[in-house]
Structure formats: structure tokens, C-alpha cells
Design a protein around this motif. Structure first.
Motif, PDB file in Angstrom:
ATOM      1  N   ARG A 142       0.854  -1.196   0.000  1.00  0.00           N
ATOM      2  CA  ARG A 142       0.000   0.000   0.000  1.00  0.00           C
ATOM      3  C   ARG A 142       0.884   1.239   0.000  1.00  0.00           C
ATOM      4  N   LEU A 143       0.583   2.182  -0.897  1.00  0.00           N
ATOM      5  CA  LEU A 143       1.239   3.481  -0.912  1.00  0.00           C
ATOM      6  C   LEU A 143       0.310   4.503  -0.283  1.00  0.00           C
ATOM      7  N   VAL A 144       0.835   5.311   0.603  1.00  0.00           N
ATOM      8  CA  VAL A 144       0.070   6.369   1.256  1.00  0.00           C
ATOM      9  C   VAL A 144       0.535   7.717   0.706  1.00  0.00           C
ATOM     10  N   GLN A 145      -0.402   8.486   0.168  1.00  0.00           N
ATOM     11  CA  GLN A 145      -0.092   9.820  -0.357  1.00  0.00           C
ATOM     12  C   GLN A 145      -0.997  10.828   0.356  1.00  0.00           C
ATOM     13  N   PRO A 146      -0.489  11.513   1.385  1.00  0.00           N
ATOM     14  CA  PRO A 146      -1.358  12.344   2.227  1.00  0.00           C
ATOM     15  C   PRO A 146      -1.643  13.733   1.692  1.00  0.00           C
ATOM     16  N   VAL A 147      -0.841  14.233   0.744  1.00  0.00           N
ATOM     17  CA  VAL A 147      -1.007  15.571   0.163  1.00  0.00           C
ATOM     18  C   VAL A 147      -1.041  16.627   1.277  1.00  0.00           C
ATOM     19  N   ILE A 148       0.067  16.768   1.941  1.00  0.00           N
ATOM     20  CA  ILE A 148       0.202  17.760   3.010  1.00  0.00           C
ATOM     21  C   ILE A 148       1.030  18.926   2.497  1.00  0.00           C
ATOM     22  N   ASP A 149       0.475  20.108   2.627  1.00  0.00           N
ATOM     23  CA  ASP A 149       1.156  21.310   2.167  1.00  0.00           C
ATOM     24  C   ASP A 149       2.509  21.444   2.867  1.00  0.00           C
ATOM     25  N   GLN A 150       3.526  21.849   2.102  1.00  0.00           N
ATOM     26  CA  GLN A 150       4.864  21.897   2.664  1.00  0.00           C
ATOM     27  C   GLN A 150       4.978  22.914   3.792  1.00  0.00           C
ATOM     28  N   ALA A 151       4.274  24.029   3.683  1.00  0.00           N
ATOM     29  CA  ALA A 151       4.315  25.018   4.761  1.00  0.00           C
ATOM     30  C   ALA A 151       3.749  24.435   6.052  1.00  0.00           C
ATOM     31  N   LYS A 152       2.739  23.589   5.927  1.00  0.00           N
ATOM     32  CA  LYS A 152       2.160  22.934   7.101  1.00  0.00           C
ATOM     33  C   LYS A 152       3.148  21.940   7.708  1.00  0.00           C
ATOM     34  N   LYS A 153       3.906  21.246   6.862  1.00  0.00           N
ATOM     35  CA  LYS A 153       4.882  20.284   7.365  1.00  0.00           C
ATOM     36  C   LYS A 153       5.978  20.971   8.180  1.00  0.00           C
ATOM     37  N   LEU A 154       6.221  22.242   7.892  1.00  0.00           N
ATOM     38  CA  LEU A 154       7.262  22.976   8.605  1.00  0.00           C
ATOM     39  C   LEU A 154       6.747  23.639   9.884  1.00  0.00           C
TER      40      LEU A 154
END
Length: 531
Positions: free
Chosen positions: A241-253
Motif C-alpha cells: 500500500r502506498l500512502v499519499q497524504p497531500v500535506i502542504d509543505q508550509a504545514k509540514k514545517l
């Protein structure tokens, strides 16, 4: 066509450089997301005709005689890299307050530097320049050597190598199972430049015939290999299974979002398989998907154990910290963890090839004294590089070959031990690039690694393109950019390749020697006819 060739040859000064720049821009259409390989059959003949007219000052020194060819190559390269890499500016805009000042360096400065390699290519070609097929061989040799140097000088950056233009789809990728990308770079330029022989009346039927034969062999072998039975998986198939969460990079920081990001990955991991399919044996998260130092967070491991069944395995990207000794700050690594269903870390691999200025600072002490920092590393001093690449061994003896982020663009760094693994594993975070050509180009290059090794590719990206690719480069399943979700499938099997790395390096050398001999013979014959 001879009239067009003549008009281009007579250009000089700014118009000549501008046309070289436009020809380089045109060549960008060969790369993703366009994949219009036919554009190269126009851009490279233009380059040949420009070089035909770049005779230099006859009474000047060596530099004045060669400078027109060098400047044409640089202008061509500047157009190619500017048009193909402009999206790198998006990386700096994620934290615009800190890095927007460097936007011109990334968008214009990097292409200007990379263009020097193509200036070297045309310099080599011009030294061996003659007429007829000899000049096409000289140009192919020059570009082949320049692209080879670009793959490792200053840590290397072979992004959008010319050879990829000849491999836009699986049927045109299969030659990569026989010869190296370095060889394909040379032969692609020879083929793309061959139409120039029809525009100068120099009896280039030999060169045109050879180009047609190379095209026929390239595509014919592709049809043959794709017609073979699809690679079968092992007797005990592995569900992935591949998980692709699509999280904005600014949010990751954002430190305040770390818990929510972690839970988002867990929620997608727990989604039931569609259509009553079996639960995945392995769940793969993208690069730095665990947004904290995992070994400092036992509660996080407990949460992973709650979501996974006992027999399931999670493979996830995370930052790994290592004690550097008394009085020294810890070392940090961009890593992959293997975690079992009980929440135990049973394997890990660290990134070997780091991104300069992204994950670490070259000349760190000097540049940090000027107030500079690396873009993607969240800790002072950036990441440390692993000295060697470690395979990931899973329960049951399955092995994966780890490639973190842009490590997948370096075919020469994938060792011979990759041929015995069950899959190449590429985790990345292309959300840095935004919805631009960057993620498509990155995926295309990773796709070719499967063909070269004859090993399927598992690729998980934060925001696309996540996919599983079989050993022939054929997409099995995938998630497009900006598509949040999961995808499940059975891992395909390996496929033997006709050659290995040693044979491919010898083929590259033989091709280079052959092109050199053709160019030198033509040059000597040309000088004899002139005299």
C-alpha cells in the motif's frame, strides 16, 4: 531545407545567440510533462547549423576562434535548463521570508552554471568539426562527455539528461536495460542532430541511415521486450500500500501541526482495502512523513502498533538522530525506518547523497558565518550523509534498495547489489516543487531506474507522483499529483536484463571511441580537401 540551413549559418552576434537560446527552450518540450521527443529533431539540427557558421575570427588566437561555438553551446544550455528547471524557485517560496532573496540564484543562476556543461560539449565538437556525418559524431561525443561529467562533478546533477528525451514512454525505455544512460545521451544526440545532414548537401546519407537504424533498433527492441510475459511476482506475493497524504509543505514545517500530520498518515494507513482485497503486507509512507525524531517518541511507536496488524510492516521516512559524542551536537540523518506491527523498529537506512544547499551547506562554517542555512533541513547544520547505502531487509528475507528523494536520478550510484533485491524503494517529498513540471520529471527519471536494473520500483511521495512500476518501466498503479489517498497492489517480480554495469561502461567507452574516430577521420579528410 538547405536554404533554411544557410540562413541559420549566416547568423552572427545577438541573433545567433538568441536562436541558440530558443533552440534550447524548444528542447525542453522533450521532457515531462510534455514528452514531445520530436522537438529534439528540430532543436539539434538548428544547433548544428549554428555551429556550422561559428567559424570564429580567422586571424585570432585559439580562444577567439572557438569562442563563438562555446557561446552558442552556453546559450543553448541556458535556454534548456532555464525552461526545464524554473520550478526550483518554488522551493524557495515555501519559506519566502527566509529564502526569497535567493530566487534569482535558483531560477537563473543554476541554469547559467549548468549551461557551462553544454558549452563544453560544443567546444569539444567544434575542435573536431568538419562536414557531413563527422560533425554529427563530434556533437554527439561532446554532449555524451558533458552529460557524463554532469552526473558527478560537484556531487552531480544529471536532472533532465538529454537521453531522457529519447525515452518518454515504456516502449522507448527498454534500451536502458542494455546500455547506460551515458550511452543513450550520446546516441540520442546523434539521432536528433542527423536531420541537419539533409540540409547542407554534404552527402550525409550514411549518417541518416545510421540514425534511422538506431531509431528502428531502439523502438523495435522496446516492442519486443514489452511483448514478453509480464514479470511474475514471487510464489508468496507481497501486497503493498502506498500512502499519499497531500500535506502542504508550509504545514509540514509548522511545529504545531506535527501531531495532526502523523495522525493523517495513520488514518490513511487504516483505510480498508477496496473490493474485499487482502490487507497490505507493507505500507509505505513518503519521505520525512514522521514529523519528529521517532526514537524520542515512544507514544508514536505505540500508535503505529495500534493501527498495524501484527504481521504488517510500515516503511516510513523520518529524521534519525545520532549521538555524536560528549559536548557535540547530535548528527541528523534523512532516513527510512522499517517498523513492525508491534511498534518495533526492525530496520533503517540513511540517505547517502544529500542535496547541496537543500539538506546541507557546502563550506558550512563559512556560509553559516554569513547567515546562510540549508533550505530543507529543519535543524542547524543540516543533515549528515551516510557513508554507505544499507539495504532494507524485511521479515521473511525480502530486501528493498532504498533511494531517498533525488537519489533516484543517479543511475551510476545504484550498485550491483540492487539486481538481487525485491524492489527499488524511492520515498520523496515533491510538495517542495508545487504543481509544476518538477514532480513529473522526477517520477520519469525514477521510472527509468526500474528498467535499468530489471527490478520493480515502489515510489511513495507526499504529494505525487506515487506509483508502483514494474521491471519494464510500466506503471502498475499510481496516484497523480494532488490526489490524496492510498493505492494497493501486488508487487511485480524482477526481470533479467541483457547486460550489467561492467558491460554497459564498456559499451559507453566503445561508443565514445567510435564517435571520436569518425569525427577525427572526417576532420582529417576535411582538412585535406581544403588544402
Amino acid at each position: 531545407m538547405e536554404r533554411l540551413a544557410g540562413r541559420i549559418m549566416l547568423l552572427s552576434g545577438a541573433p545567433r545567440l538568441f536562436l541558440a537560446f530558443v533552440a534550447g527552450l524548444l528542447a525542453v518540450l522533450t521532457q515531462p510533462p510534455f514528452g514531445i521527443f520530436a522537438a529534439a529533431f528540430l532543436s539539434f539540427p538548428i544547433l548544428v547549423w549554428l555551429l556550422d557558421g561559428a567559424t570564429g575570427h580567422p586571424d585570432g588566437g585559439l580562444i577567439r576562434r572557438l569562442w563563438p561555438a562555446v557561446s552558442i553551446g552556453w546559450a543553448f544550455g541556458f535556454g534548456y535548463f532555464l525552461g526545464g528547471l524554473w520550478w526550483l524557485g518554488n522551493v524557495l517560496l515555501v519559506e519566502a521570508d527566509s529564502f526569497a532573496w535567493a530566487l534569482p540564484l535558483a531560477v537563473v543562476g543554476l541554469p547559467a552554471c549548468l549551461a557551462v556543461f553544454y558549452a563544453l560539449a560544443t567546444l569539444i565538437a567544434r575542435i573536431l568539426w568538419s562536414d557531413g556525418v563527422g560533425r554529427i559524431a563530434a556533437l554527439a561525443l561532446g554532449f555524451g562527455l558533458a552529460e557524463w561529467l554532469r552526473s558527478f562533478i560537484f556531487t552531480g546533477f544529471p536532472w533532465n539528461a538529454i537521453g531522457y528525451a529519447a525515452m518518454p514512454m515504456p516502449v522507448m525505455m527498454q534500451s536502458a536495460s542494455v546500455v547506460s544512460l551515458a550511452t543513450i545521451n550520446m546516441l540520442a544526440v546523434f539521432v536528433f542532430a542527423a536531420p541537419a545532414l539533409a540540409g547542407t548537401g554534404k552527402g550525409g546519407w550514411i549518417g541518416l541511415s545510421l540514425a534511422v537504424a538506431l531509431c528502428a533498433a531502439h523502438i523495435g527492441f522496446g516492442f519486443y521486450r514489452l511483448a514478453l510475459p509480464a514479470p511474475a511476482g514471487p510464489d508468496q506475493p507481497l501486497a503493498v500500500r502506498l500512502v499519499q497524504p497531500v500535506i502542504d509543505q508550509a504545514k509540514k514545517l509548522d511545529d504545531n501541526e506535527r501531531g495532526a500530520i502523523f495522525e493523517e498518515h495513520l488514518a490513511l494507513t487504516a483505510v480498508p482495502a477496496e473490493g474485499g482485497a487482502r490487507k497490505p503486507d507493507i505500507v509505505v509512507w513518503p519521505e520525512t512523513s514522521i514529523p519528529f525524531v521517532l526514537t524520542d517518541s515512544p507514544d508514536a511507536l505505540a500508535r503505529i502498533a495500534e493501527v498495524l496488524d501484527d504481521e504488517q510492516i510500515l516503511i516510513a521516512g523520518a529524521v534519525r538522530a545520532e549521538d555524536a559524542g560528549a559536548g557535540l551536537p547530535p548528527r541528523y540523518y534523512n532516513s527510512i525506518y522499517v517498523i513492525d506491527g508491534r511498534g518495533q523498529i526492525i530496520g533503517a537506512a540513511d540517505k547517502v547523497h544529500l542535496v547541496p544547499f537543500g539538506e546541507y551547506l557546502p563550506f558550512e562554517d563559512l556560509l553559516m558565518s554569513w547567515g546562510l542555512s540549508s533550505v530543507a533541513a529543519a535543524m542547524p547544520g543540516g543533515f549528515s550523509a551516510a557513508k554507505t547505502r544499507s539495504l532494507l531487509t524485511l521479515p521473511g528475507g525480502r530486501t528493498f534498495y532504498p533511494l531517498i528523494c533525488y537519489e533516484a536520478i543517479f543511475p551510476g550510484e545504484i550498485g550491483t547489489d540492487a539486481r538481487g533485491v525485491d524492489a527499488l524503494l524511492n520515498i520523496t517529498n515533491d510538495a517542495w516543487f508545487g504543481d509544476t513540471p518538477g514532480p513529473r520529471q522526477h517520477f520519469h527519471q525514477a521510472q527509468l531506474r526500474a528498467v535499468e536494473t530489471g527490478v520493480p520500483l515502489i515510489r511513495a511521495a507526499n504529494n505525487g507522483i506515487s506509483a508502483i512500476v514494474d521491471a519494464r518501466g510500466v506503471l502498475v498503479v499510481g496516484l497523480a499529483y494532488n490526489y490524496r489517498g492510498v493505492v494497493d497492489t501486488i508487487l511485480p517480480g524482477r526481470l533479467p536484463t541483457p547486460t550489467n554495469e561492467v558491460i554497459r561502461s564498456r559499451i559507453f567507452g566503445l561508443c565514445a571511441i567510435f564517435l571520436l574516430l569518425v569525427a577525427v577521420f572526417s576532420r582529417v579528410s576535411f582538412n585535406i580537401r581544403k588544402n
